[in-house]
Write a protein that holds these residues in place. Structure first.
Motif, PDB file in Angstrom:
ATOM      1  N   VAL A  83      -8.496 138.942  92.090  1.00  0.00           N
ATOM      2  CA  VAL A  83      -7.705 140.188  91.754  1.00  0.00           C
ATOM      3  C   VAL A  83      -6.578 139.917  90.901  1.00  0.00           C
ATOM      4  O   VAL A  83      -5.960 140.895  90.512  1.00  0.00           O
ATOM      5  N   VAL A  88      -5.412 134.158  91.980  1.00  0.00           N
ATOM      6  CA  VAL A  88      -5.392 134.805  93.347  1.00  0.00           C
ATOM      7  C   VAL A  88      -6.706 135.399  93.740  1.00  0.00           C
ATOM      8  O   VAL A  88      -7.297 136.205  92.975  1.00  0.00           O
ATOM      9  N   ARG A  89      -7.348 134.977  94.652  1.00  0.00           N
ATOM     10  CA  ARG A  89      -8.817 135.368  95.260  1.00  0.00           C
ATOM     11  C   ARG A  89      -8.454 136.440  96.183  1.00  0.00           C
ATOM     12  O   ARG A  89      -7.534 136.260  96.959  1.00  0.00           O
ATOM     13  N   ARG A  90      -9.693 137.134  96.475  1.00  0.00           N
ATOM     14  CA  ARG A  90      -9.414 138.033  97.496  1.00  0.00           C
ATOM     15  C   ARG A  90     -10.787 137.932  98.230  1.00  0.00           C
ATOM     16  O   ARG A  90     -11.770 138.037  97.819  1.00  0.00           O
ATOM     17  N   ARG A  92      -8.508 142.417 104.679  1.00  0.00           N
ATOM     18  CA  ARG A  92      -8.531 141.605 103.362  1.00  0.00           C
ATOM     19  C   ARG A  92      -7.527 140.489 103.458  1.00  0.00           C
ATOM     20  O   ARG A  92      -6.326 141.072 103.602  1.00  0.00           O
ATOM     21  N   SER A 149      -2.209 140.464 102.545  1.00  0.00           N
ATOM     22  CA  SER A 149      -3.164 140.798 103.455  1.00  0.00           C
ATOM     23  C   SER A 149      -3.275 142.373 104.097  1.00  0.00           C
ATOM     24  O   SER A 149      -2.144 142.995 103.663  1.00  0.00           O
ATOM     25  N   ASP A 178      -5.577 137.889 100.588  1.00  0.00           N
ATOM     26  CA  ASP A 178      -5.419 137.283  99.243  1.00  0.00           C
ATOM     27  C   ASP A 178      -4.772 135.841  99.409  1.00  0.00           C
ATOM     28  O   ASP A 178      -3.807 135.866 100.186  1.00  0.00           O
TER      29      ASP A 178
END
Length: 881
Positions: free
Chosen positions: A694, A698-700, A602, A594, A604
């Protein structure tokens, strides 16, 4: 002993010696960009060894899941062909954080091995670092190991502190001498003792490594003694099991026996009827090893991809699948082994049993994709070999082999097999060079860099920033310029300042550090960032603007209030967003990183697919509902055990001290040391502005709050208004109008394609008569005016039907570029290949191409050469027909 019993005995032994049993961390390191995978038991304790983190214990023991298949530590290529290499293994370890040191560590190891595991003492050898007289004396005088079984290992790698028995985390950081314990399998096995010319044999096997961290190596290569020397040990469970179960290979231990049987059954079931693969094949060992690595990597949040951890996972999985293919499997089989693995290791690692179905589905998808890729890779390889036949070359270059491997997922060993059948070699050195270029990126990321290179032994900093943004009296306790301690600094100097009391929040847990200023009657310092020098010491980074400052001076310390307010709004919203993500997407969502700044947050998180627009709206609705409720924020300091029992979530990992701060905001309760709003209503407004991937699995998600959210919405409104003006409709009518325009464009495109088809058809009818007879083949090479690639293919099919037995080349020029299509009718592909034909023409117009034996496409950049190229087709066909 079974492997499970060995694991339990190890942990309980060290628990009896005052060690806390700490659960294995994931194989995906949290908040540590220097590591591709967790590759040693000490990884999760790195910040403790550095002094950046504190735990409620000074002794710990673990059984750590480890992966060594990428970056600096990569055993992948050896797996299946040696007795002890693995991509996944379990590292048994005991750790002392400034508590006991060499004497106790050595005594514990000897007691466990000889008393509890009952290994004969005369079968054990030890090594020490050549200069470590202390360790030598403990082994010889205290433990009683004879001098002839203690080996001093010197600087055999080209320089002091470059010995196998001197351990370094990286180019910089904690390091120190090692003492290793070896087991002697007896004279019937080839090999000599450690340090001898025959040490690479299999008779003497290292089973335990004790690292004594005494130094910190800085970037200038200087070794500084650590104030609190520590112990880091590691013993491979699989190696120890092989010794205790009286087998020579790790693959013969109980843990692998059932996996190997399951692998054979799965391969045979996926093979043509009657297949019975060799039960002793190294390929089965590869499969049994790789299912462990793949399953644990997927369990901890990664899915196969083309870069980073996802790429390594894909490489491991495809290597296993390739070995199954080699044994006869012709359909997916690998994913079926997850069930067998969960039966073997699910009790020790419950997350594996819990996620077995999801892991199976992820690996099945990858496996199905790879079986398609093998076929596609063969087509690419055949085209390359065809070009080589014409040129007379007998070696496929390394870059092509690597492209097949990296772009098309085609293993280099399969490339080599096919090439050998055609009398062609693979440029292995060139392939390895291309592979090494990629590996260098991972190695560079694996170099450990200390978070702060400042030495400080003063009192900790007292933080007042939860309650106040200003301290009236903050005394300078240390001062640094260019990383070196100084007593004073003048205007213009860039400095790092340590204060005894501060309102400045030091960057931690993803939240950026505060900015502001220090001021007294004679000096002013602009603070540009605040970071941690040690776990409880803040470094205020900035520039002296006026006057001069010195150690001992007092200042008024004032935080930039507006910037802090923006930051806390985003930080508090992150907690609410994390809870909403889990509610909307599922409990599998775990934080992977983060960053909270004044501009945005942001976050993750682990998730295997994009977050849909509907899911984002639901997340926004949940968070904004919490904001509208305007619930007060509460923070409590309590023992970490009590915090965990209360249900608080560890948003920023497990790096907490004996007491922790539990933050309750809205319906969210998490462990967090950051600064936050006093009530949820202070956040104002929450809006997601971006979502994407990303890394594999794993998503952001990025979001804004407060005035930043308002500015974002106003900009959107302005953009939509501009579009509406251009389309001459109201903003609410924009979607319908855009759809109407797109429909109109699609209709025009269809109309244009139909007109091109009619034009090509009319041209094609006239071309039939231009075909010439060459040895029983109708040969046609002609231009099509105004055609595109699709039109060339359509016309090609029409001409094949009319000419029956034919070889055809069609060409078109569009925007200075040449488009080519070559076709060979089905009854003629035994004599001619469309790919070879189209390449012959393309090379004359500055291009190249390829495709199937009956149809191939190409492009070119030199239209001037087209007439001559088309004129040469008949002669080329005549030479080969």
């Amino acid at each position: 002993m079974k492997a499970a019993e060995i694991r339990s005995t190890f942990l309980k032994f060290f628990e009896s010696k005052g060690h806390a049993i700490v659960a294995s961390s994931p194989v995906i390191p949290g908040d540590d960009p220097t590591l591709l995978f967790t590759n040693a038991g000490m990884n999760q304790f790195k910040d403790v060894f550095l002094g950046f983190d504190k735990r409620p214990y000074s002794r710990a023991t673990t059984s750590q899941k480890c992966i060594r298949a990428g970056g600096k530590h990569n055993d992948l290529d050896n797996v299946g062909y040696t007795a002890r290499h693995h991509t996944f293994f379990e590292m048994l370890g005991n750790f002392s954080f400034g508590d006991y040191f060499k004497k106790d560590a050595i005594s514990y190891a000897w007691e466990l091995l000889t008393v509890h595991f009952k290994l004969p003492s005369d079968k054990l050898w030890v090594t020490v670092y050549a200069e470590d007289d202390e360790a030598y004396e403990i082994w010889n005088k205290v433990v009683g190991v004879p001098a002839e079984r203690i080996v001093r290992i010197g600087d055999n790698k080209g320089g002091r502190y470059m010995s196998d028995n001197f351990w370094m985390m990286g180019d910089t950081g904690p390091c120190g001498p090692c003492t290793e314990i070896f087991y002697d399998h007896g004279p019937e096995v080839a090999g000599g003792p450690p340090g001898s010319p025959d040490e690479d044999g299999d008779r003497y096997i290292e089973i335990w490594n004790n690292v004594f961290m005494q130094f910190n190596r800085t970037e200038d290569g200087v070794m500084h003694k650590l104030p609190k020397p520590s112990v880091d040990t590691g013993m491979g469970l699989e190696r120890l099991a092989a010794v205790l179960q009286h087998v020579h290979s790790n693959y013969e231990i109980d843990l692998f026996v059932n996996l190997l049987a399951a692998a054979k059954q799965a391969v045979d079931a996926a093979s043509p009827a009657g297949n019975d693969c060799d039960a002793s094949s190294p390929s089965l060992k590869v499969i049994a090893d790789h299912i462990r690595a793949c399953s644990f990597i997927v369990t901890d949040g990664v899915i196969p991809g083309n870069e980073g951890r996802g790429y390594v996972l894909r490489r491991i999985a495809r290597r296993a699948i390739r070995h199954g293919y080699k044994l006869g499997a012709r359909k997916p089989f690998f994913h079926t082994l997850v069930k067998a693995l969960a039966a073997e290791m699910g009790e020790a690692y419950p997350e594996l049993a819990r996620d077995a179905q999801r892991v199976t589905e992820v690996l099945k998808t990858e496996e199905e994709r790879f079986f398609q890729t093998i076929h596609h890779g063969m087509e690419i390889l055949e085209a390359a070999l065809a070009n080589m036949d014409k040129s007379g070359t007998k070696t496929i270059d390394g870059d092509t082999a690597f492209k097949l491997h990296d772009t098309y997922g085609f293993p280099v060993d399969l490339t080599g097999d096919v090439c050998r059948e055609r009398g062609v070699a693979v440029d292995e050195a060139g392939f390895q060079a291309a592979m090494n270029r990629q590996r260098e990126q991972a190695r560079a990321a694996a170099k450990f860099k200390m978070a702060a290179g400042l030495s400080y032994d003063g009192a900790p900093t007292t933080f007042h920033g939860y309650e106040h943004l200003q301290c009236e009296t903050s005394k300078v306790t240390a001062l640094y310029i260019d990383g070196s301690p100084v007593q004073q600094a003048k205007a213009g100097d860039d400095v790092v300042i340590v204060l005894d009391h501060t309102p400045f929040y030091a960057e931690s847990g993803g939240q950026v550090g505060d900015t502001g200023e220090l001021r007294n009657a004679v000096a002013r310092v602009q603070i540009e960032d605040t970071t941690k020098i040690q776990a409880d010491v803040a470094g205020h980074q900035g520039r002296v603007l006026e006057g001069s400052i010195a150690v001992g001076d007092s200042f008024v310390a004032k935080v930039d209030a507006e910037r802090r307010a923006k930051t806390v709004r985003n930080h508090s919203a992150t907690h609410l967003m994390h809870k909403a993500l889990r509610e909307v997407l599922g409990a599998h969502v775990q934080q992977k990183g983060s960053l909270v700044t004044p501009e945005r947050t942001r976050f993750d998180f682990s998730h295997n697919q994009p977050v849909t627009d509907d899911e984002i709206r639901r997340i926004e609705t949940l968070v904004n509902a919490e904001i509208l409720a305007n619930a007060g924020t509460q923070a409590q300091v309590m023992a970490i055990d009590d915090a965990q029992k209360s249900g608080a979530m560890m948003l920023f990992g497990e790096k907490y001290g004996e007491t922790v701060r539990v933050l309750s905001i809205g319906s969210s309760k998490e462990l967090c040391g950051g600064t936050h709003v006093k009530a949820t209503g202070d956040i104002g407004l929450f809006k997601v502005v971006a979502e994407g991937g990303v890394a594999a699995g794993v998503r952001r998600i990025e979001a804004v709050t407060g005035d930043n959210a308002l500015a974002y919405l106003q900009q959107l409104e302005s953009t939509v208004g501009g579009v509406a003006g251009t389309l001459k409709v109201t903003p609410t009518e924009v979607p319908a109008r855009v759809n109407a325009v797109l429909e109109q464009v699609r209709a025009l495109e269809k109309e244009l394609a139909a007109l091109k088809g009619k034009l090509a058809s009319s041209q094609g009818d006239g071309l039939v008569a231009q075909a010439v007879d060459v040895k029983g083949l109708k040969v046609l090479a002609a231009m099509l005016e105004g055609a595109d690639a699709a039109t060339l293919r359509t016309t090609m099919d029409q001409l094949k039907n009319k000419l029956k037995t034919a070889a055809i080349v069609l060409a078109a020029v569009d925007g200075g570029k040449v488009q080519l299509a070559a076709g060979v009718t089905a009854d003629s592909v035994g004599k001619l290949k469309a790919g070879e034909l189209v390449n012959f023409v393309a090379q004359q117009v500055g291009g190249k191409g390829g495709g199937k034996p009956d149809l191939a496409m190409a492009g070119g950049t030199d239209p001037s050469g087209l007439p001559q190229a088309l004129a040469s087709v008949a002669a080329w066909v005549g030479e080969r027909a």
